[in-house]
Design a protein around this motif. Structure first.
Motif: not given
Length: 362
Positions: A70-73, A185, A187, A208, A210-211, A214, A267
């Motif tokens: 859900r959270n990717t940076v 974050l 992750g 990259t 990611a959390d 979720e 999604k």
């Protein structure tokens, strides 16, 4: 000799009797077949039909998607330079604020030192100007008015210069901080695209992160069916390699259709927490609607020409063309909304018959 001749004659009679019985059975079988089948009579061809019946129908849209966090940076550098230290590997768990890479910052440090030295000099000038202003004020009438005003103006200018130099130092320090890239974050590092000694710039993606607490499935649906997709729809999700489907829910549907692909991005969230690799293919069956008592037919039984659709119905042994309306949906069976009634016989292979033809329903 007479006895041998008698035995031979008996065998011949028994053989002849057996052939006569076999011939009689064949004639009897042929007579029964002729009586039942009447091959000399022309018969109507048999066609496969389906009796229209009401029942439950579920409209499902099948799409393929991929597992995503859900959270990717995507982590990039705000400055250009050479990577001196790379402190995170692909697959590493990181916390927000952990250092990922340090970039050569000698020039930035020099600018900070210059800014700090300038500020120190400005503070000295401010102290001198304040002392001169205080002396001028203490002299009172013994000092000329212009001398007091000059001292106050010098103090104000020195104070403003200190403010400017302080801001310059803060800007230089902020610039220096950008040479140390940290995780935004908590992750896992999904991808690392930088190595020690490599030149980096603001256009390059370095990490990259990611959390993975979720996960969801990202996919898109064709614009032809996109208006039927809304948040909250139930979904059956089957990751590749698994035999048991998981349940999910549409959690996001973009309000626009991509004009280049003709797809609407959506999604899908898992109803229960899962541990799956990011990027894994997932077969998603979106349950668009469920109806309990509707008429349906195989799509293959419906012929569409232009904007008009019809089926072939058998009435009293004769084929009749019947115009129908149906809810078009990418499935083997479709809901028929008008044109046929429950109990009518619809030809399953309409190309094999013509209107007015006599047929036998099979």
């Amino acid at each position: 000799m007479a006895e041998a001749s008698s035995k031979s004659s008996g065998k011949k009679r028994r053989s002849r009797r057996g052939w006569l019985i076999l011939l009689a059975l064949l004639l009897l079988g042929g007579g029964v077949y002729a009586y039942l089948q009447r091959p000399w009579e022309s018969r109507a061809p048999q066609v496969r039909v389906e009796a229209v019946a009401a029942g439950p129908v579920t409209q499902v849209l099948a799409v393929n998607g991929r597992v995503a966090a859900r959270n990717t940076v995507n982590v990039r550098s705000a400055v250009s330079g050479r990577a001196l230290e790379v402190l995170a590997a692909e697959g590493a768990e990181v916390a927000a604020g952990d250092v990922l890479v340090r970039i050569d910052s000698d020039q930035a440090k020099a600018l900070v030192d210059q800014a700090r030295a300038a500020l120190d000099a400005g503070l000295v000038q401010e102290r001198q100007a304040r002392a001169a202003a205080e002396r001028a004020q203490a002299l009172g009438d013994n000092a000329t008015r212009s001398a007091r005003e000059d001292a106050e103006l010098s103090l104000a200018a020195a104070t403003n210069e200190v403010v400017r130099l302080t801001a310059a130092l803060e800007e230089a320090q902020s610039q220096l901080e950008q040479f140390t890239i940290t995780s935004p974050l908590d992750g896992v590092v999904l991808d690392r695209a930088v190595d020690q000694g490599q030149l980096v710039d603001p256009q390059s993606n370095l990490f990259t992160v990611a959390d993975l607490s979720e996960l969801l499935v990202e996919t898109d649906v064709d614009e032809l069916y996109s208006s039927r997709i809304t948040e909250g729809l139930e979904v059956l999700l089957q990751p590749v390699g698994e035999s048991v489907a998981r349940t999910g829910t549409v959690v996001f549907a973009t309000p626009s259709v991509d004009p280049t692909t003709g797809g609407r991005a959506i999604k899908i969230g898992f109803d229960e927490p899962v541990e799956l690799p990011v990027g894994l293919t997932v077969n998603a069956n979106i349950i668009v609607s469920q109806q309990d008592n509707v008429l349906s037919l195989p799509r293959s039984a419906i012929v569409t020409e232009g904007h008009v659709s019809h089926v072939m119905v058998v009435e009293d042994g004769v084929v009749v063309e019947r115009q129908v309306q149906f809810s078009d949906w990418p499935a083997e069976r479709v809901i028929v909304t008008d044109g046929v009634a429950e109990g009518e016989l619809v030809v399953l292979d309409p190309a094999a018959v013509t209107p007015g033809q006599e047929v036998e329903a099979e």
